[in-house]
Motif scaffolding. Structure first.
Motif, PDB file in Angstrom:
ATOM      1  N   VAL A 144       0.835  -1.188   0.000  1.00 20.10           N
ATOM      2  CA  VAL A 144       0.000   0.000   0.000  1.00 20.10           C
ATOM      3  C   VAL A 144       0.877   1.247   0.000  1.00 20.10           C
ATOM      4  O   VAL A 144       1.899   1.304   0.687  1.00 20.10           O
ATOM      5  N   ILE A 145       0.509   2.224  -0.821  1.00 28.19           N
ATOM      6  CA  ILE A 145       1.152   3.530  -0.811  1.00 28.19           C
ATOM      7  C   ILE A 145       0.057   4.592  -0.845  1.00 28.19           C
ATOM      8  O   ILE A 145      -1.057   4.327  -1.298  1.00 28.19           O
ATOM      9  N   ALA A 146       0.395   5.768  -0.355  1.00 28.64           N
ATOM     10  CA  ALA A 146      -0.583   6.853  -0.319  1.00 28.64           C
ATOM     11  C   ALA A 146       0.070   8.140  -0.778  1.00 28.64           C
ATOM     12  O   ALA A 146       1.264   8.375  -0.528  1.00 28.64           O
ATOM     13  N   VAL A 147      -0.713   8.969  -1.434  1.00 24.85           N
ATOM     14  CA  VAL A 147      -0.249  10.286  -1.879  1.00 24.85           C
ATOM     15  C   VAL A 147      -0.731  11.329  -0.878  1.00 24.85           C
ATOM     16  O   VAL A 147      -1.912  11.366  -0.519  1.00 24.85           O
ATOM     17  N   VAL A 148       0.210  12.165  -0.418  1.00 27.81           N
ATOM     18  CA  VAL A 148      -0.145  13.264   0.493  1.00 27.81           C
ATOM     19  C   VAL A 148       0.562  14.528   0.027  1.00 27.81           C
ATOM     20  O   VAL A 148       1.584  14.474  -0.675  1.00 27.81           O
ATOM     21  N   ALA A 149       0.019  15.661   0.431  1.00 27.54           N
ATOM     22  CA  ALA A 149       0.669  16.938   0.140  1.00 27.54           C
ATOM     23  C   ALA A 149       1.794  17.169   1.139  1.00 27.54           C
ATOM     24  O   ALA A 149       1.693  16.812   2.316  1.00 27.54           O
ATOM     25  N   VAL A 150       2.884  17.768   0.665  1.00 25.08           N
ATOM     26  CA  VAL A 150       3.982  18.149   1.545  1.00 25.08           C
ATOM     27  C   VAL A 150       3.579  19.433   2.274  1.00 25.08           C
ATOM     28  O   VAL A 150       3.246  20.432   1.632  1.00 25.08           O
ATOM     29  N   PRO A 151       3.593  19.434   3.606  1.00 23.01           N
ATOM     30  CA  PRO A 151       3.170  20.629   4.341  1.00 23.01           C
ATOM     31  C   PRO A 151       4.063  21.832   4.031  1.00 23.01           C
ATOM     32  O   PRO A 151       5.282  21.705   3.875  1.00 23.01           O
ATOM     33  N   ALA A 152       3.454  22.989   3.940  1.00 26.38           N
ATOM     34  CA  ALA A 152       4.222  24.216   3.728  1.00 26.38           C
ATOM     35  C   ALA A 152       4.927  24.605   5.021  1.00 26.38           C
ATOM     36  O   ALA A 152       4.328  24.581   6.096  1.00 26.38           O
ATOM     37  N   ALA A 153       6.199  24.945   4.921  1.00 28.91           N
ATOM     38  CA  ALA A 153       6.968  25.342   6.099  1.00 28.91           C
ATOM     39  C   ALA A 153       6.719  26.809   6.417  1.00 28.91           C
ATOM     40  O   ALA A 153       6.574  27.644   5.512  1.00 28.91           O
ATOM     41  N   ASP A 154       6.678  27.117   7.703  1.00 31.15           N
ATOM     42  CA  ASP A 154       6.535  28.503   8.152  1.00 31.15           C
ATOM     43  C   ASP A 154       7.931  29.110   8.272  1.00 31.15           C
ATOM     44  O   ASP A 154       8.597  29.001   9.300  1.00 31.15           O
ATOM     45  N   GLU A 155       8.374  29.730   7.208  1.00 31.11           N
ATOM     46  CA  GLU A 155       9.751  30.243   7.156  1.00 31.11           C
ATOM     47  C   GLU A 155       9.968  31.440   8.073  1.00 31.11           C
ATOM     48  O   GLU A 155      11.106  31.764   8.421  1.00 31.11           O
ATOM     49  N   GLU A 156       8.903  32.121   8.468  1.00 32.21           N
ATOM     50  CA  GLU A 156       9.037  33.342   9.258  1.00 32.21           C
ATOM     51  C   GLU A 156       9.005  33.089  10.761  1.00 32.21           C
ATOM     52  O   GLU A 156       9.343  33.979  11.539  1.00 32.21           O
ATOM     53  N   ARG A 157       8.597  31.906  11.172  1.00 38.65           N
ATOM     54  CA  ARG A 157       8.480  31.645  12.603  1.00 38.65           C
ATOM     55  C   ARG A 157       9.859  31.572  13.241  1.00 38.65           C
ATOM     56  O   ARG A 157      10.712  30.803  12.812  1.00 38.65           O
ATOM     57  N   PRO A 158      10.126  32.348  14.304  1.00 39.84           N
ATOM     58  CA  PRO A 158      11.450  32.331  14.919  1.00 39.84           C
ATOM     59  C   PRO A 158      11.718  31.022  15.654  1.00 39.84           C
ATOM     60  O   PRO A 158      10.800  30.392  16.184  1.00 39.84           O
ATOM     61  N   ILE A 159      12.973  30.628  15.680  1.00 42.07           N
ATOM     62  CA  ILE A 159      13.383  29.432  16.411  1.00 42.07           C
ATOM     63  C   ILE A 159      13.741  29.869  17.830  1.00 42.07           C
ATOM     64  O   ILE A 159      14.729  30.580  18.041  1.00 42.07           O
ATOM     65  N   VAL A 160      12.965  29.440  18.805  1.00 47.63           N
ATOM     66  CA  VAL A 160      13.188  29.909  20.171  1.00 47.63           C
ATOM     67  C   VAL A 160      13.544  28.774  21.134  1.00 47.63           C
ATOM     68  O   VAL A 160      13.975  29.025  22.260  1.00 47.63           O
ATOM     69  N   ASP A 161      13.354  27.534  20.708  1.00 48.94           N
ATOM     70  CA  ASP A 161      13.731  26.409  21.562  1.00 48.94           C
ATOM     71  C   ASP A 161      14.766  25.572  20.822  1.00 48.94           C
ATOM     72  O   ASP A 161      15.176  25.912  19.711  1.00 48.94           O
ATOM     73  N   SER A 162      15.180  24.484  21.440  1.00 48.23           N
ATOM     74  CA  SER A 162      16.216  23.661  20.825  1.00 48.23           C
ATOM     75  C   SER A 162      15.793  23.200  19.432  1.00 48.23           C
ATOM     76  O   SER A 162      14.614  22.949  19.166  1.00 48.23           O
ATOM     77  N   CYS A 163      16.785  23.091  18.560  1.00 48.67           N
ATOM     78  CA  CYS A 163      16.526  22.685  17.179  1.00 48.67           C
ATOM     79  C   CYS A 163      17.725  21.901  16.665  1.00 48.67           C
ATOM     80  O   CYS A 163      18.780  21.840  17.306  1.00 48.67           O
ATOM     81  N   ALA A 218      18.930  35.032  15.153  1.00 46.41           N
ATOM     82  CA  ALA A 218      18.329  35.518  16.402  1.00 46.41           C
ATOM     83  C   ALA A 218      18.157  34.401  17.428  1.00 46.41           C
ATOM     84  O   ALA A 218      17.450  34.586  18.425  1.00 46.41           O
ATOM     85  N   PHE A 219      18.810  33.262  17.215  1.00 47.75           N
ATOM     86  CA  PHE A 219      18.638  32.150  18.149  1.00 47.75           C
ATOM     87  C   PHE A 219      19.170  32.538  19.523  1.00 47.75           C
ATOM     88  O   PHE A 219      20.312  32.990  19.655  1.00 47.75           O
ATOM     89  N   PRO A 220      18.375  32.344  20.593  1.00 43.31           N
ATOM     90  CA  PRO A 220      18.765  32.851  21.907  1.00 43.31           C
ATOM     91  C   PRO A 220      19.692  31.956  22.710  1.00 43.31           C
ATOM     92  O   PRO A 220      20.207  32.376  23.760  1.00 43.31           O
ATOM     93  N   GLY A 221      19.923  30.727  22.260  1.00 43.78           N
ATOM     94  CA  GLY A 221      20.706  29.790  23.059  1.00 43.78           C
ATOM     95  C   GLY A 221      22.079  29.505  22.471  1.00 43.78           C
ATOM     96  O   GLY A 221      22.598  30.235  21.630  1.00 43.78           O
ATOM     97  N   ALA A 222      22.667  28.401  22.937  1.00 49.36           N
ATOM     98  CA  ALA A 222      23.977  27.971  22.455  1.00 49.36           C
ATOM     99  C   ALA A 222      23.831  27.302  21.089  1.00 49.36           C
ATOM    100  O   ALA A 222      22.825  26.661  20.792  1.00 49.36           O
ATOM    101  N   ILE A 223      24.841  27.469  20.255  1.00 55.35           N
ATOM    102  CA  ILE A 223      24.900  26.807  18.955  1.00 55.35           C
ATOM    103  C   ILE A 223      26.088  25.857  19.000  1.00 55.35           C
ATOM    104  O   ILE A 223      27.245  26.289  19.062  1.00 55.35           O
ATOM    105  N   LEU A 224      25.805  24.569  18.999  1.00 57.74           N
ATOM    106  CA  LEU A 224      26.828  23.553  19.235  1.00 57.74           C
ATOM    107  C   LEU A 224      27.062  22.716  17.985  1.00 57.74           C
ATOM    108  O   LEU A 224      26.111  22.180  17.405  1.00 57.74           O
TER     109      LEU A 224
END
Length: 265
Positions: free
Chosen positions: A96-115, A181-187
């Motif tokens: 079985v396979i299914a076709v789905v739409a790829v969700p649109a990314a919110d490019e403007e949303r700030p990254i404020v937690d770990s990523c 604008a990331f507020p934390g450490a970048i490792l």
């Protein structure tokens, strides 16, 4: 349920293109979910399944039959096993396979937690593993530079086992702009001038940088790091698979955060 038996059918040609061509997937904004597990996760998460294709033998499987009952019959297609193998994106067709739409990314949303930011990670298995791990530790934001494998390709989706539907994935990002604008450490996971992972305080916000399987981080992305991180390997190995390295780092951060929570509680 509609039945198709010809490889020349336009629907079959379209499905084959989605299975084999990253360009077609980007152009259409659609992708394929392969297998009952992925389809089940998508349905549980409320994803709109646009089309479902089942093989003759797959339709006889109880698990697949139960999933078909949850989907509109007008969106279902049955094909012979040989034709299903032609459109399947994997070497061992699941039925079985299914076709789905790829969700649109919110490019403007700030990254404020770990990523997690991935730079040039090209192996679909590694990329899927990292996405699955990020979802497991509740790190929702995953950023991919242009050199990475396509996040929503069928093989990455299969490797991630449904993790995509709980993540916020951005592809083709400018790493410097995304983390400006990331507020934390970048490792950065790197061996040069690095501090051992277990000597770091990881309880705050962390942007984790992981590089390609062969070359590591590009110079531009590595320069964004506020600190380099070394995973100790007393057994003498020089390096770890990027999927394993990401897992070690992300679960160590989770361990430290849980330790704080438990001590407070």
């Amino acid at each position: 349920m509609k039945q198709i038996s010809s490889r020349d059918n336009p629907t079959i040609k379209h499905l084959h293109a989605l299975a084999t061509s990253a360009r077609d997937r980007r152009k259409e904004g659609r992708t394929l979910l392969d297998g009952a597990h992925l389809l089940g996760v998508a349905l549980d998460k409320g994803v709109d399944v646009l089309q479902i294709v089942v093989s003759e033998s797959g339709r006889r499987q109880a698990e697949i039959e139960a999933l078909l009952e949850r989907c509109p019959s007008e969106r279902q297609i049955e094909v012979p096993d040989r034709l299903f193998a032609h459109i399947s994106p994997v070497d061992t067709p699941s039925g079985v396979i299914a076709v789905v739409a790829v969700p649109a990314a919110d490019e403007e949303r700030p990254i404020v937690d770990s990523c997690v930011l991935l730079d040039g990670v090209q192996d679909p298995g590694n990329l899927g593993t990292i996405l699955r791990t990020a979802a497991a530790v509740a790190v929702q934001d995953v950023l991919l530079t242009p050199g990475c494998a396509q996040a929503w390709s069928p093989r990455v989706l299969r490797a991630a086992m449904g993790a995509h539907f709980g993540l916020k994935i951005r592809e083709g990002v400018d790493a410097a702009a995304a983390l400006e604008a990331f507020p934390g450490a970048i490792l950065a996971a790197d061996l040069r001038d690095a501090t051992e992972l277990y000597d770091l305080d990881l309880r705050g916000q962390v942007a984790w940088l992981f590089g390609s399987e062969g070359q590591g981080l590009s110079a531009e992305v590595a320069a964004l790091a506020t600190r380099r991180v070394l995973i100790p390997m007393p057994g003498g190995m020089e390096s770890l698979n990027v999927g394993v390295a990401a897992g070690v780092c992300l679960f160590e951060q989770l361990r430290q955060r849980r330790s704080v929570r438990d001590s407070v509680g």
